[in-house]
Design an enzyme around this catalytic site. Structure first.
Site, PDB file in Angstrom:
ATOM      1  N   LYS A   1       0.912  -1.422   0.186  1.00  0.00           N
ATOM      2  CA  LYS A   1      -0.017   0.137   0.171  1.00  0.00           C
ATOM      3  C   LYS A   1       1.030   1.278  -0.117  1.00  0.00           C
ATOM      4  O   LYS A   1       1.446   1.771   0.968  1.00  0.00           O
ATOM      5  CB  LYS A   1      -0.761   0.077   1.195  1.00  0.00           C
ATOM      6  CG  LYS A   1      -2.179   0.711   1.124  1.00  0.00           C
ATOM      7  CD  LYS A   1      -2.194   2.137   0.911  1.00  0.00           C
ATOM      8  CE  LYS A   1      -1.623   2.899   2.043  1.00  0.00           C
ATOM      9  NZ  LYS A   1      -1.450   4.543   1.586  1.00  0.00           N
TER      10      LYS A   1
ATOM     11  N   GLY B   1       2.890   5.621  13.100  1.00  0.00           N
ATOM     12  CA  GLY B   1       3.648   4.419  13.491  1.00  0.00           C
ATOM     13  C   GLY B   1       3.013   4.062  14.897  1.00  0.00           C
ATOM     14  O   GLY B   1       2.743   2.882  15.163  1.00  0.00           O
TER      15      GLY B   1
ATOM     16  N   GLU C   1       9.858   2.306  10.784  1.00  0.00           N
ATOM     17  CA  GLU C   1      10.807   3.449  10.631  1.00  0.00           C
ATOM     18  C   GLU C   1       9.927   4.853  10.509  1.00  0.00           C
ATOM     19  O   GLU C   1       9.190   4.882   9.618  1.00  0.00           O
ATOM     20  CB  GLU C   1      11.460   3.035   9.210  1.00  0.00           C
ATOM     21  CG  GLU C   1      12.248   1.913   8.941  1.00  0.00           C
ATOM     22  CD  GLU C   1      13.493   1.969   9.991  1.00  0.00           C
ATOM     23  OE1 GLU C   1      13.984   2.922  10.358  1.00  0.00           O
ATOM     24  OE2 GLU C   1      13.844   0.661  10.191  1.00  0.00           O
TER      25      GLU C   1
ATOM     26  N   CYS D   1      13.828  11.695   5.970  1.00  0.00           N
ATOM     27  CA  CYS D   1      13.625  11.049   7.447  1.00  0.00           C
ATOM     28  C   CYS D   1      14.969  11.689   7.907  1.00  0.00           C
ATOM     29  O   CYS D   1      14.998  11.842   9.232  1.00  0.00           O
ATOM     30  CB  CYS D   1      13.344   9.752   7.640  1.00  0.00           C
ATOM     31  SG  CYS D   1      14.389   8.910   6.472  1.00  0.00           S
TER      32      CYS D   1
ATOM     33  N   GLU E   1       9.623  17.516  14.152  1.00  0.00           N
ATOM     34  CA  GLU E   1      10.099  17.461  12.909  1.00  0.00           C
ATOM     35  C   GLU E   1       9.193  18.071  11.946  1.00  0.00           C
ATOM     36  O   GLU E   1       8.033  18.131  12.200  1.00  0.00           O
ATOM     37  CB  GLU E   1       9.827  15.688  12.452  1.00  0.00           C
ATOM     38  CG  GLU E   1      10.243  15.327  11.029  1.00  0.00           C
ATOM     39  CD  GLU E   1      10.140  13.950  10.627  1.00  0.00           C
ATOM     40  OE1 GLU E   1       8.896  13.541  10.857  1.00  0.00           O
ATOM     41  OE2 GLU E   1      10.957  13.436  10.023  1.00  0.00           O
TER      42      GLU E   1
HETATM   43  P1  NAD Z   1       2.538   9.143   6.793  1.00  0.00           P
HETATM   44  O1  NAD Z   1       2.627   8.614   8.227  1.00  0.00           O
HETATM   45  O2  NAD Z   1       1.455  10.245   6.621  1.00  0.00           O
HETATM   46  O3  NAD Z   1       1.989   8.238   5.748  1.00  0.00           O
HETATM   47  C1  NAD Z   1       2.858   7.239   5.581  1.00  0.00           C
HETATM   48  C2  NAD Z   1       2.047   5.601   4.873  1.00  0.00           C
HETATM   49  O4  NAD Z   1       1.159   5.650   5.860  1.00  0.00           O
HETATM   50  C3  NAD Z   1       1.257   6.098   3.710  1.00  0.00           C
HETATM   51  O5  NAD Z   1       1.128   5.206   2.803  1.00  0.00           O
HETATM   52  C4  NAD Z   1      -0.231   6.500   4.613  1.00  0.00           C
HETATM   53  O6  NAD Z   1      -1.324   6.373   3.523  1.00  0.00           O
HETATM   54  C5  NAD Z   1      -0.175   5.368   5.287  1.00  0.00           C
HETATM   55  N1  NAD Z   1      -1.142   5.684   6.637  1.00  0.00           N
HETATM   56  C6  NAD Z   1      -1.651   6.897   7.063  1.00  0.00           C
HETATM   57  N2  NAD Z   1      -2.437   6.662   8.208  1.00  0.00           N
HETATM   58  C7  NAD Z   1      -2.595   5.277   8.365  1.00  0.00           C
HETATM   59  C8  NAD Z   1      -3.287   4.630   9.214  1.00  0.00           C
HETATM   60  N3  NAD Z   1      -3.922   4.998  10.061  1.00  0.00           N
HETATM   61  N4  NAD Z   1      -3.075   2.991   8.949  1.00  0.00           N
HETATM   62  C9  NAD Z   1      -2.146   2.700   8.044  1.00  0.00           C
HETATM   63  N5  NAD Z   1      -1.649   3.192   7.176  1.00  0.00           N
HETATM   64  C10 NAD Z   1      -1.513   4.586   7.342  1.00  0.00           C
HETATM   65  O7  NAD Z   1       4.067   9.943   6.337  1.00  0.00           O
HETATM   66  P2  NAD Z   1       4.508  10.668   4.972  1.00  0.00           P
HETATM   67  O8  NAD Z   1       3.784  11.942   5.291  1.00  0.00           O
HETATM   68  O9  NAD Z   1       4.106   9.658   3.809  1.00  0.00           O
HETATM   69  O10 NAD Z   1       5.986  10.425   5.175  1.00  0.00           O
HETATM   70  C11 NAD Z   1       6.705  11.388   5.866  1.00  0.00           C
HETATM   71  C12 NAD Z   1       7.105  10.691   7.380  1.00  0.00           C
HETATM   72  O11 NAD Z   1       7.927   9.440   7.086  1.00  0.00           O
HETATM   73  C13 NAD Z   1       8.106  11.461   8.186  1.00  0.00           C
HETATM   74  O12 NAD Z   1       7.991  11.361   9.398  1.00  0.00           O
HETATM   75  C14 NAD Z   1       9.498  10.749   7.669  1.00  0.00           C
HETATM   76  O13 NAD Z   1      10.379  11.102   8.764  1.00  0.00           O
HETATM   77  C15 NAD Z   1       9.028   9.389   7.849  1.00  0.00           C
HETATM   78  N6  NAD Z   1       9.830   8.678   7.088  1.00  0.00           N
HETATM   79  C16 NAD Z   1      10.780   7.725   7.781  1.00  0.00           C
HETATM   80  C17 NAD Z   1      11.893   7.210   7.067  1.00  0.00           C
HETATM   81  C18 NAD Z   1      12.762   6.176   8.130  1.00  0.00           C
HETATM   82  O14 NAD Z   1      13.450   4.995   7.363  1.00  0.00           O
HETATM   83  N7  NAD Z   1      12.892   6.271   9.210  1.00  0.00           N
HETATM   84  C19 NAD Z   1      12.285   7.221   5.801  1.00  0.00           C
HETATM   85  C20 NAD Z   1      11.197   8.237   5.231  1.00  0.00           C
HETATM   86  C21 NAD Z   1      10.254   8.675   5.592  1.00  0.00           C
END
Ligand code: NAD
Length: 499
Positions: free
Chosen positions: A175, A233, A250, A284, A385
């Site tokens: 997804k 997360g 992550e 990130c 962040e």
């Molecule tokens: P996000 O948490 O908004 O979304 C990430 C994914 O989760 C998307 O596919 C989204 O549709 C899904 N999602 C959202 N709500 C959900 C729920 N309730 N249940 C299941 N899935 C759900 O994050 P984003 O805005 O896409 O990405 C930015 C974030 O990702 C930043 O905080 C960044 O630091 C982090 N990030 C971390 C790493 C790492 O390896 N540590 C790498 C890249 C990005």
């Protein structure tokens, strides 16, 4: 007219049962509609999981080296299509072409690494404490893996999860982020071309709170791997805990780069500009805090402000552009909120802090590279962040102070030290409380064959990349074979019980 895309479920592309679609637009030019992608619901997710479950029974029995051959073929196809994948990725995500090429390259590296790992997947053979008995362990696949990915690495992050999961003999339902569905579509198309059997890879598009949530809650999904924000997360972690699922998280970062007074300042300057404003700060591992030694603070800051002010914003597919747009309007509004927060908390806005005025940029989600100086440790701007092109500068007087400030946040992904002092370098390795530390390089730049991840609220102890992720996607099984022909009791007969 822009096309309607479909989900990949089992052996075919299917329209969402919901009948609903989400638009995917170019963040550098919102008039450019790339396509409409399924706004899938729980019914679509359930079909995909069932297909993955059926495929698992066959795929788990395919010899691992044969699974590796398919991964290698997919790596070759990514290589052949690198340029068009990068171009499409810049169009839907915004980061500049050099970076999207790097994103695809990371997928290629991950494919070749996974292919080679399929000829290792080592277990152990160890001596038994009893005579005429063998003791060994080996790795087994687990089942259906639900993979949920963010927008900022549209190809690399799906491959970090998918390839090791497949190498270990699992099947997957991906997804991807609803903000970058097209790159995921292309990846899965190439996987089909490489010859992966039906149902081994399934793709369900949609929003996190609907499709993502349904995948997390599906009882037949045994493994979950999530990359995204710490708040999402936390929601996923609650469900996984309740349902006893294996989970890798992550999440966010608040990474600091330290420049000491003995550093090569030209080198550090290049590192800060790349670390803070590459990917428009949407990494990130982005450098979001700069800890500057007081002796070089003023001169470094004025050179940095000058460099940041001259960065060329624009459509990442155009030559000479260095910084693309943010991913969407909400992301830009979030950055603007933090500019207000920083100003209210008494930080000094050195450059940027607003939307660019040029009319050529008025159709995208652009924001000027922004630097705040005099940011106080423990203030919101220093702790939270932002995920945008905003750098907070903190003045420090010693390495001890820098380490303390670095560690005093809830995240722990990446850190960096610029210094010519080898003792300082090794102290930084030991004392900076992050999963990754760079010396004389910025906070970004992970390589696919090393473990990647963070401590504290950045992760939950697992790592992606390198050799370690294969442990996450497999279960250890232990076997004992006793050929003595008599009952031998462990811990008893070998320690006097039968003497
Ligand atoms: P996000 O948490 O908004 O979304 C990430 C994914 O989760 C998307 O596919 C989204 O549709 C899904 N999602 C959202 N709500 C959900 C729920 N309730 N249940 C299941 N899935 C759900 O994050 P984003 O805005 O896409 O990405 C930015 C974030 O990702 C930043 O905080 C960044 O630091 C982090 N990030 C971390 C790493 C790492 O390896 N540590 C790498 C890249 C990005």
């Amino acid at each position: 007219m822009a096309p309607n895309f479909k989900n990949l479920i089992g052996d075919g592309w299917v329209a969402p049962a919901t009948g609903q679609y989400l638009e995917n637009r170019n963040p550098a030019d919102t008039g450019d509609l790339i396509g409409r992608f399924p706004d899938s619901g729980p019914g679509d997710v359930d079909r995909a999981v069932r297909a993955a479950e059926r495929a698992f029974e066959r795929w788990r029995r395919v010899p691992a080296p044969a699974r590796g051959d398919l991964l290698r073929r997919l790596g070759d196809l990514l290589q052949t299509n690198k340029e068009s994948l990068a171009d499409g990725m810049t169009r839907e995500m915004g980061k500049v072409l050099a970076e999207t090429r790097g994103d695809v390259q990371e997928g290629i590296d991950t494919a070749y690494y996974a292919a080679s790992e399929c000829r290792r997947l080592f277990g152990h053979t160890v001596p038994s404490e009893l005579r005429q008995k063998w003791a060994m362990s080996w790795r087994r696949p687990i089942g259906v893996c639900g993979l949920i990915t963010p927008f900022n690495f549209p190809l690399a992050i799906p491959t970090w999860k998918m390839f090791p999961a497949l190498a270990c003999g699992n099947t997957v339902v991906l997804k991807p982020s609803e903000d970058v569905p097209h790159t995921a579509h292309r990846l899965v198309e190439l996987a089909l071309e490489a010859g992966f059997p039906p149902g081994v890879i399934n793709l369900v598009h949609g929003r996190g709170e609907l499709a993502g949530k349904a995948l997390v809650e599906h009882p037949e999904v045994r493994v979950l791997s999530f990359t995204g924000s710490t708040s999402t997360g936390a929601l996923i972690g609650e469900v996984a805990g309740r349902m006893h699922k294996r989970l890798s998280l992550e999440m966010g970062g608040k990474n600091a780069l330290i420049v000491m007074d003995d550093a090569d300042l030209d080198l550090a300057l290049d590192g800060v500009v790349w670390g803070a404003f590459g990917t428009t700060g949407q990494r990130c591992t982005a450098t979001s805090r700069l800890l500057l030694h007081r002796k070089i603070h003023d001169r470094f800051l004025s050179r940095l402000a000058d460099r940041a002010g001259r960065l060329r914003l624009g459509d990442g597919r155009k030559p000479g552009v260095e910084v693309g747009p943010l991913i969407h309007e909400e992301a830009r509004e979030k950055v603007e909120r933090y500019v207000e927060i920083g100003s209210k908390d008494g930080a000094e806005l050195v450059t940027g802090g607003r939307r660019p005025r040029r009319s050529a940029l008025s159709h995208g989600w652009f924001f000027e590279p922004t630097i705040f100086a005099g940011v106080k440790p423990r203030s919101r701007l220093e702790q939270e962040e932002v995920f945008g092109p905003v750098l907070s500068v903190v003045r420090i007087g010693s390495l001890e102070e820098a380490i303390r400030v670095n560690n005093d946040v809830r995240y722990g992904l990446s850190s960096s030290l610029y210094s010519r002092d080898v003792q300082a370098a090794f102290r930084a390795f030991e004392e900076l409380d992050t999963g990754i530390t760079y010396i004389n390089a910025p906070t970004i730049g992970a390589e696919a064959h090393l473990p990647f991840g963070g401590v504290k609220q950045t992760g939950n102890g697992h790592r992606e990349g390198g050799w370690q992720v294969y442990e996450f996607y497999s279960e250890t099984k232990v076997g004992y074979a006793d050929y003595s022909g008599r009952l031998q009791r462990a811990q008893i007969d070998n320690y006097g019980g039968n003497s």
